[in-house]
Design a protein around this motif. Structure first.
Motif, short mmCIF file in Angstrom:
data_model
loop_
_atom_site.label_atom_id
_atom_site.label_comp_id
_atom_site.label_asym_id
_atom_site.label_seq_id
_atom_site.Cartn_x
_atom_site.Cartn_y
_atom_site.Cartn_z
N SER A 26 0.88 -1.17 0.00
CA SER A 26 0.00 0.00 0.00
C SER A 26 0.91 1.22 0.00
N ALA A 27 0.88 1.98 -1.08
CA ALA A 27 1.70 3.19 -1.19
C ALA A 27 0.88 4.39 -0.74
N GLY A 28 1.58 5.45 -0.35
CA GLY A 28 0.91 6.68 0.07
C GLY A 28 0.32 6.59 1.47
N CYS A 29 0.84 5.72 2.30
CA CYS A 29 0.36 5.57 3.68
C CYS A 29 0.95 6.67 4.57
N LYS A 30 0.44 6.77 5.78
CA LYS A 30 0.95 7.79 6.71
C LYS A 30 2.39 7.50 7.12
N LYS A 31 2.74 6.21 7.27
CA LYS A 31 4.11 5.87 7.66
C LYS A 31 4.51 4.53 7.06
N ASP A 32 5.81 4.32 7.00
CA ASP A 32 6.35 3.06 6.50
C ASP A 32 6.17 1.98 7.56
N ALA A 33 5.82 0.76 7.12
CA ALA A 33 5.70 -0.37 8.04
C ALA A 33 5.91 -1.67 7.27
N PHE A 34 6.85 -2.48 7.76
CA PHE A 34 7.09 -3.81 7.20
C PHE A 34 7.68 -4.69 8.27
N PRO A 35 7.09 -5.83 8.55
CA PRO A 35 5.81 -6.32 8.06
C PRO A 35 4.66 -5.64 8.79
N HIS A 48 3.57 -1.26 4.02
CA HIS A 48 3.07 0.10 3.85
C HIS A 48 4.24 1.04 3.64
N VAL A 49 4.15 1.89 2.63
CA VAL A 49 5.17 2.92 2.42
C VAL A 49 4.50 4.28 2.26
N ALA A 50 5.14 5.30 2.78
CA ALA A 50 4.61 6.66 2.68
C ALA A 50 4.76 7.22 1.26
N ALA A 51 5.77 6.77 0.55
CA ALA A 51 6.02 7.26 -0.80
C ALA A 51 4.86 6.91 -1.73
N ARG A 52 4.58 7.78 -2.64
CA ARG A 52 3.55 7.53 -3.66
C ARG A 52 4.12 6.67 -4.77
N ALA A 53 3.24 5.95 -5.46
CA ALA A 53 3.65 5.08 -6.56
C ALA A 53 3.79 5.91 -7.84
N VAL A 54 4.73 6.84 -7.83
CA VAL A 54 4.97 7.73 -8.96
C VAL A 54 6.47 7.76 -9.22
N LYS A 57 9.18 5.89 -6.94
CA LYS A 57 9.46 6.29 -5.56
C LYS A 57 9.03 5.22 -4.56
N ALA A 58 7.86 4.64 -4.76
CA ALA A 58 7.39 3.61 -3.84
C ALA A 58 8.29 2.38 -3.90
N ASN A 59 8.70 1.98 -5.09
CA ASN A 59 9.58 0.81 -5.21
C ASN A 59 10.91 1.05 -4.50
N ARG A 60 11.48 2.22 -4.64
CA ARG A 60 12.73 2.53 -3.94
C ARG A 60 12.53 2.51 -2.42
N ALA A 61 11.40 3.04 -1.98
CA ALA A 61 11.10 3.04 -0.55
C ALA A 61 10.93 1.61 -0.02
N ILE A 62 10.31 0.75 -0.81
CA ILE A 62 10.12 -0.65 -0.42
C ILE A 62 11.48 -1.33 -0.26
N LEU A 63 12.35 -1.15 -1.23
CA LEU A 63 13.67 -1.79 -1.17
C LEU A 63 14.46 -1.29 0.04
N ASP A 64 14.40 0.02 0.30
CA ASP A 64 15.10 0.59 1.46
C ASP A 64 14.54 0.03 2.76
N SER A 86 0.75 -3.90 -7.17
CA SER A 86 0.78 -3.80 -5.71
C SER A 86 1.26 -5.10 -5.08
N THR A 87 1.22 -6.19 -5.82
CA THR A 87 1.75 -7.46 -5.34
C THR A 87 3.10 -7.68 -6.01
N LYS A 88 4.14 -7.83 -5.19
CA LYS A 88 5.50 -7.93 -5.71
C LYS A 88 6.21 -9.13 -5.11
N LYS A 89 7.20 -9.64 -5.82
CA LYS A 89 8.10 -10.65 -5.29
C LYS A 89 9.45 -9.98 -5.09
N ILE A 90 9.93 -10.03 -3.85
CA ILE A 90 11.17 -9.38 -3.47
C ILE A 90 12.19 -10.45 -3.11
#
Length: 110
Positions: A26-35, A48-54, A57-64, A86-90
């Motif tokens: 879920s991109a564009g959330c209030k804060k990052d959370a994993f898991p 959850h990542v705060a970055a928007r899927a534009v 940015k969201a993919n970079r935030a997920i990897l970080d 929105s469903t990814k294999k990492i």
């Protein structure tokens, strides 16, 4: 529906290089959370990542976020499928499936 579970067995697989985790983002959330839970319908760990899927940015935030969660270099984490979904294999190089499941379970209980 997000469910908290003790085992992420359905969402984590072994690969030649390490472990592959299926995540539901879920991109564009209030804060990052994993898991942030487990989606049994998609058999995926919630992220959850705060970055928007534009512009990636969201993919970079997920990897970080995942690299930080597992304490591995960013170069050890890669998206192997679902870059525009929105469903990814990492893939996380250098850790076993069992280690990934154990770490995820401990983090969700915290």
């Amino acid at each position: 529906m997000v469910v908290l579970v003790d085992s992420f067995g359905d969402a984590v697989l072994s690969s030649d290089n390490g472990a592959v985790i299926t995540i539901d983002v879920s991109a564009g959330c209030k804060k990052d959370a994993f898991p942030a839970g487990y989606n049994p319908w998609r058999k995926a760990v919630v992220c959850h990542v705060a970055a928007r899927a534009v512009g990636g940015k969201a993919n970079r935030a997920i990897l970080d976020l995942i690299a930080g969660t597992f304490g591995v270099p960013k170069s050890s984490v890669s998206i192997i499928s679902g870059a525009i979904s929105s469903t990814k294999k990492i893939e996380i190089a250098g850790i076993s499936r069992e280690d990934a499941v154990s770490r995820l379970s401990v983090l969700l209980k915290a």
